[in-house]
Structure formats: structure tokens, C-alpha cells
Design an enzyme around this catalytic site. Structure first.
Site, mmCIF file in Angstrom:
data_model
loop_
_atom_site.group_PDB
_atom_site.id
_atom_site.type_symbol
_atom_site.label_atom_id
_atom_site.label_comp_id
_atom_site.label_asym_id
_atom_site.label_seq_id
_atom_site.Cartn_x
_atom_site.Cartn_y
_atom_site.Cartn_z
ATOM 1 N N LYS A 19 52.819 64.573 42.572
ATOM 2 C CA LYS A 19 51.485 64.363 41.875
ATOM 3 C C LYS A 19 51.325 62.647 41.574
ATOM 4 C CE LYS A 19 50.811 67.238 39.525
ATOM 5 N NZ LYS A 19 52.359 68.156 39.004
ATOM 6 N N ARG A 93 43.970 72.366 35.392
ATOM 7 C CA ARG A 93 44.854 73.053 35.961
ATOM 8 C C ARG A 93 44.924 74.482 35.049
ATOM 9 N NH1 ARG A 93 51.291 70.574 34.682
ATOM 10 N NH2 ARG A 93 49.246 68.240 34.300
ATOM 11 N N ARG A 127 64.977 62.490 37.539
ATOM 12 C CA ARG A 127 64.061 61.298 37.090
ATOM 13 C C ARG A 127 64.039 60.262 35.442
ATOM 14 N NH1 ARG A 127 57.986 64.320 36.980
ATOM 15 N NH2 ARG A 127 58.446 65.337 35.538
ATOM 16 N N ARG A 160 62.268 63.179 30.060
ATOM 17 C CA ARG A 160 60.619 63.327 29.445
ATOM 18 C C ARG A 160 61.671 64.380 28.782
ATOM 19 N NH1 ARG A 160 56.205 63.907 33.724
ATOM 20 N NH2 ARG A 160 56.474 66.419 32.769
ATOM 21 N N ARG A 171 57.466 76.079 32.943
ATOM 22 C CA ARG A 171 56.377 74.925 33.264
ATOM 23 C C ARG A 171 55.814 75.447 34.735
ATOM 24 N NH1 ARG A 171 58.892 68.586 33.505
ATOM 25 N NH2 ARG A 171 56.993 68.920 34.512
HETATM 26 P P1 G5P Z 1 52.370 66.809 33.405
HETATM 27 O O1 G5P Z 1 52.473 65.697 33.743
HETATM 28 O O2 G5P Z 1 51.262 66.612 34.750
HETATM 29 P P2 G5P Z 1 53.489 68.338 36.097
HETATM 30 O O3 G5P Z 1 54.889 69.113 35.398
HETATM 31 O O4 G5P Z 1 52.595 69.048 36.406
HETATM 32 O O5 G5P Z 1 53.469 67.119 34.466
HETATM 33 P P3 G5P Z 1 55.373 65.987 36.731
HETATM 34 O O6 G5P Z 1 56.656 66.366 36.234
HETATM 35 O O7 G5P Z 1 54.016 64.674 36.311
HETATM 36 O O8 G5P Z 1 53.629 67.101 36.690
HETATM 37 P P4 G5P Z 1 54.672 65.200 39.502
HETATM 38 O O9 G5P Z 1 53.658 64.400 39.066
HETATM 39 O O10 G5P Z 1 54.228 66.187 40.434
HETATM 40 O O11 G5P Z 1 55.347 65.588 38.189
HETATM 41 O O12 G5P Z 1 55.501 64.398 40.138
HETATM 42 P P5 G5P Z 1 56.231 63.049 40.215
HETATM 43 O O13 G5P Z 1 56.405 62.894 38.923
HETATM 44 O O14 G5P Z 1 55.254 61.778 41.328
HETATM 45 O O15 G5P Z 1 58.208 63.373 41.087
HETATM 46 C C1 G5P Z 1 59.226 64.019 40.406
HETATM 47 C C2 G5P Z 1 59.811 63.389 40.478
HETATM 48 O O16 G5P Z 1 60.062 63.636 42.245
HETATM 49 C C3 G5P Z 1 59.769 61.878 40.162
HETATM 50 O O17 G5P Z 1 61.443 61.246 40.252
HETATM 51 C C4 G5P Z 1 59.352 61.277 42.133
HETATM 52 O O18 G5P Z 1 60.537 59.896 41.392
HETATM 53 C C5 G5P Z 1 60.317 61.853 42.711
HETATM 54 N N1 G5P Z 1 60.047 62.271 43.766
HETATM 55 C C6 G5P Z 1 58.989 62.279 44.631
HETATM 56 N N2 G5P Z 1 59.070 62.404 46.036
HETATM 57 C C7 G5P Z 1 60.377 62.696 46.045
HETATM 58 C C8 G5P Z 1 60.861 63.334 47.263
HETATM 59 O O19 G5P Z 1 60.513 63.061 48.208
HETATM 60 N N3 G5P Z 1 62.508 63.296 47.459
HETATM 61 C C9 G5P Z 1 62.731 63.445 45.932
HETATM 62 N N4 G5P Z 1 64.748 63.343 45.931
HETATM 63 N N5 G5P Z 1 62.182 62.806 44.581
HETATM 64 C C10 G5P Z 1 61.035 62.313 44.821
HETATM 65 O O20 G5P Z 1 52.088 67.704 32.553
HETATM 66 C C11 G5P Z 1 52.996 67.340 31.609
HETATM 67 C C12 G5P Z 1 52.940 68.721 30.436
HETATM 68 O O21 G5P Z 1 51.631 68.100 30.250
HETATM 69 C C13 G5P Z 1 50.664 69.046 29.573
HETATM 70 C C14 G5P Z 1 51.580 70.346 30.069
HETATM 71 O O22 G5P Z 1 52.185 70.974 28.856
HETATM 72 C C15 G5P Z 1 52.612 69.808 30.927
HETATM 73 O O23 G5P Z 1 53.423 70.671 31.735
HETATM 74 N N6 G5P Z 1 49.544 69.052 30.420
HETATM 75 C C16 G5P Z 1 48.368 69.560 30.843
HETATM 76 N N7 G5P Z 1 48.274 70.928 29.756
HETATM 77 C C17 G5P Z 1 46.660 72.220 30.097
HETATM 78 N N8 G5P Z 1 45.471 71.367 30.683
HETATM 79 C C18 G5P Z 1 46.318 70.027 31.581
HETATM 80 N N9 G5P Z 1 45.222 70.037 32.083
HETATM 81 C C19 G5P Z 1 46.924 69.245 31.031
HETATM 82 N N10 G5P Z 1 48.035 68.428 32.095
HETATM 83 C C20 G5P Z 1 48.993 68.264 31.730
HETATM 84 MG MG MG Z 2 53.462 63.518 37.005
#
Ligand code: G5P
Ligand code: MG
Length: 219
Positions: A19, A93, A127, A160, A171
Site C-alpha cells: 500500500k 479498516r 523491510r 518496525r 496483524r
Molecule cells: P500500517 O502502517 O498501515 P499495514 O500493516 O497495513 O501497516 P504495512 O505493513 O505498512 O501495512 P504496506 O504499506 O501495505 O504494509 O506495504 P509496503 O510498506 O509498501 O511494502 C512492504 C514491504 O515490501 C516494503 O519493505 C516494500 O519495500 C516491500 N515491497 C513492496 N513491493 C514489493 C515487491 O514487489 N517485492 C518485494 N520483494 N518487496 C516488495 O498500520 C500499522 C498498525 O497501525 C495500526 C494497526 O495497529 C496496524 O497494525 N493502524 C490502525 N488501527 C486501527 N485502525 C486503523 N485505520 C489503523 N491504521 C493503522
Molecule cells: Mg504502509
């Protein structure tokens, strides 16, 4: 000349589905303001705010932050960018969050990234982030020029706290239980677009082509 109507978009998908990575590309290509609920929470944690310390106790356990806390926080942030087109990442979410958002803003489109859970787990353990800016790296996908160091500031990168394998499992469970129903909520409104794959670089051209039909392209 009439100005373009403001565009309201949301990107959804399980933890680690890309995302943040795709949001950054959308923001750059289409000039949308980007707001990540996770980034807002992590900024509060770094700033030692009251909300930050409350949020940390949930985030570190792989649980969602309570609806009333996150909703108040994000709606406040949205007020500051009200005059721009924007893209939300990570909020809403839960269905109650989606309902509260809908009272104030009606979304034009919801992009869902559908990435298998096995792919995600591996990504999150490799990451690294720059805490000051939220810049995201991955040792396999987009490594920094120098291992462990942010490309732009030269400051150290960190992992993280919630990327530990056991927390990632929790998660993913929270996503299945509480966030999947939000996808139905938007599907029923006819605004959900699903993009499936295991590589961001292969998903991205489809997202770009889809948004190009709705928005002017900058690059
Ligand atoms: P976050 O911060 O919103 P998540 O769990 O939804 O956390 P996250 O972990 O931030 O999502 P993302 O943004 O979907 O993941 O993914 P990203 O960071 O872009 O990519 C992940 C990794 O893969 C990176 O290292 C990237 O470089 C790599 N990557 C990308 N594409 C590729 C690929 O094609 N290949 C490879 N090998 N690698 C790749 O929320 C965190 C916490 O905050 C709270 C909750 O507790 C949550 O768990 N929170 C909320 N709680 C309640 N309500 C809400 N609305 C909330 N929002 C946040
Ligand atoms: Mg993210």
C-alpha cells in the site's frame, strides 16, 4: 474555467501488500496528497504524544487501535488537506471507521491490492524504514545504496517493532476478521477495484492505467 472536482481515493490490502509503495507512486504520478494512518500513528509514537503511547500498546501486539481514537485522529488530519485531492492508506479498516468517514467524505474509488499471505510474510522481515520520514526500503526489492543507511539523509534505518514474524501473524488475523468486511462495504457501493499479483512492479502498470482514466497524469 471550472476547477476539477476533488478526487477521494483509498488503498486497501493486507499488511505488507505494498500500500505504501503504490501510494507513493500514485501521489507522484497523479499529484494526490497521501495520508497513511500507520505513518500518522508512528509519528505520534515518535513524538511521545498521549495518542502515540496508547496506539503503541495496540500496534506492538498486532491489534488495531480503537475506532474512536484513529477516526478522530485521521478526520482531523483530513481537515488539513481538505482542499486537495487525496489518497488514504490504511484508514478506514473497520466498518465503523468506514461509516464515520462516509458521513463526511464520499470516496470515488477504492483500490485493493490482493497479494498472497506467504509473499507478505517474507517481505516484512526484510523491510527497513527511515523513522524520520517513513521512507521504506526492502533488502530484496528496493535496497538502500548503503546497507542500513537512508539514501537521502544518511541516517540509520530501523525495523518496525510490529514486523516481528509473530506480530505479523496477528496483524494478518486482524485484517481477515475486521478489514475484509470493509472490502464488502465498498464492493456493495460499486467502487472497489481489485489488483492481484505477487510483485508491485507488475501490479503498478494496471493501477496506473486504471487511474489514468479518471485523473490527469503528471508522470
Ligand atoms: P500500517 O502502517 O498501515 P499495514 O500493516 O497495513 O501497516 P504495512 O505493513 O505498512 O501495512 P504496506 O504499506 O501495505 O504494509 O506495504 P509496503 O510498506 O509498501 O511494502 C512492504 C514491504 O515490501 C516494503 O519493505 C516494500 O519495500 C516491500 N515491497 C513492496 N513491493 C514489493 C515487491 O514487489 N517485492 C518485494 N520483494 N518487496 C516488495 O498500520 C500499522 C498498525 O497501525 C495500526 C494497526 O495497529 C496496524 O497494525 N493502524 C490502525 N488501527 C486501527 N485502525 C486503523 N485505520 C489503523 N491504521 C493503522
Ligand atoms: Mg504502509
Amino acid at each position: 474555467m471550472a476547477s476539477r472536482p476533488l478526487f477521494r481515493a483509498l488503498i486497501m490490502g493486507p499488511p505488507g501488500s505494498g500500500k505504501g509503495t503504490v501510494s507513493e507512486r500514485i501521489a507522484k504520478s497523479f499529484g494526490l496528497k497521501q495520508l497513511s494512518s500507520g505513518e500518522v500513528l508512528r509519528a505520534n509514537i515518535r513524538g511521545h504524544t498521549e495518542v502515540g503511547s496508547l496506539a503503541k500498546s495496540f500496534i506492538d501486539k498486532g491489534k488495531l487501535v480503537p475506532d474512536n481514537v484513529i477516526t478522530r485522529l485521521i478526520l482531523q488530519e483530513l481537515k488539513n488537506i481538505d482542499q486537495y485531492s487525496w489518497l488514504l492508506d490504511g484508514f478506514p479498516r473497520t466498518v465503523p471507521q468506514a461509516e464515520e468517514l462516509h458521513k463526511i467524505y464520499q470516496l470515488d474509488t477504492v483500490i485493493k491490492l490482493k497479494v498472497p499471505f506467504e509473499t507478505i510474510k517474507e517481505r516484512l522481515t526484510s523491510r527497513w524504514i527511515h523513522p524520520g520520514s517513513g521512507r521504506v526500503y526492502n533488502t530484496k526489492f528496493n535496497p538502500p545504496a548503503v546497507t542500513g543507511i537512508d539514501d537521502l539523509t544518511g541516517e540509520p534505518l530501523v525495523q518496525r517493532d510490529d514486523d516481528k514474524p509473530e506480530t505479523v501473524t496477528l496483524r494478518l488475523q486482524a485484517y481477515e476478521e475486521l478489514t475484509q468486511p470493509v472490502l464488502e462495504y465498498y464492493r456493495n457501493r460499486g467502487i472497489l477495484e481489485v489488483f492481484s499479483g505477487t510483485e508491485t512492479n507488475k501490479i503498478w502498470p494496471h493501477v496506473h492505467a486504471f487511474l489514468s482514466k479518471k485523473l490527469p497524469v503528471l508522470c
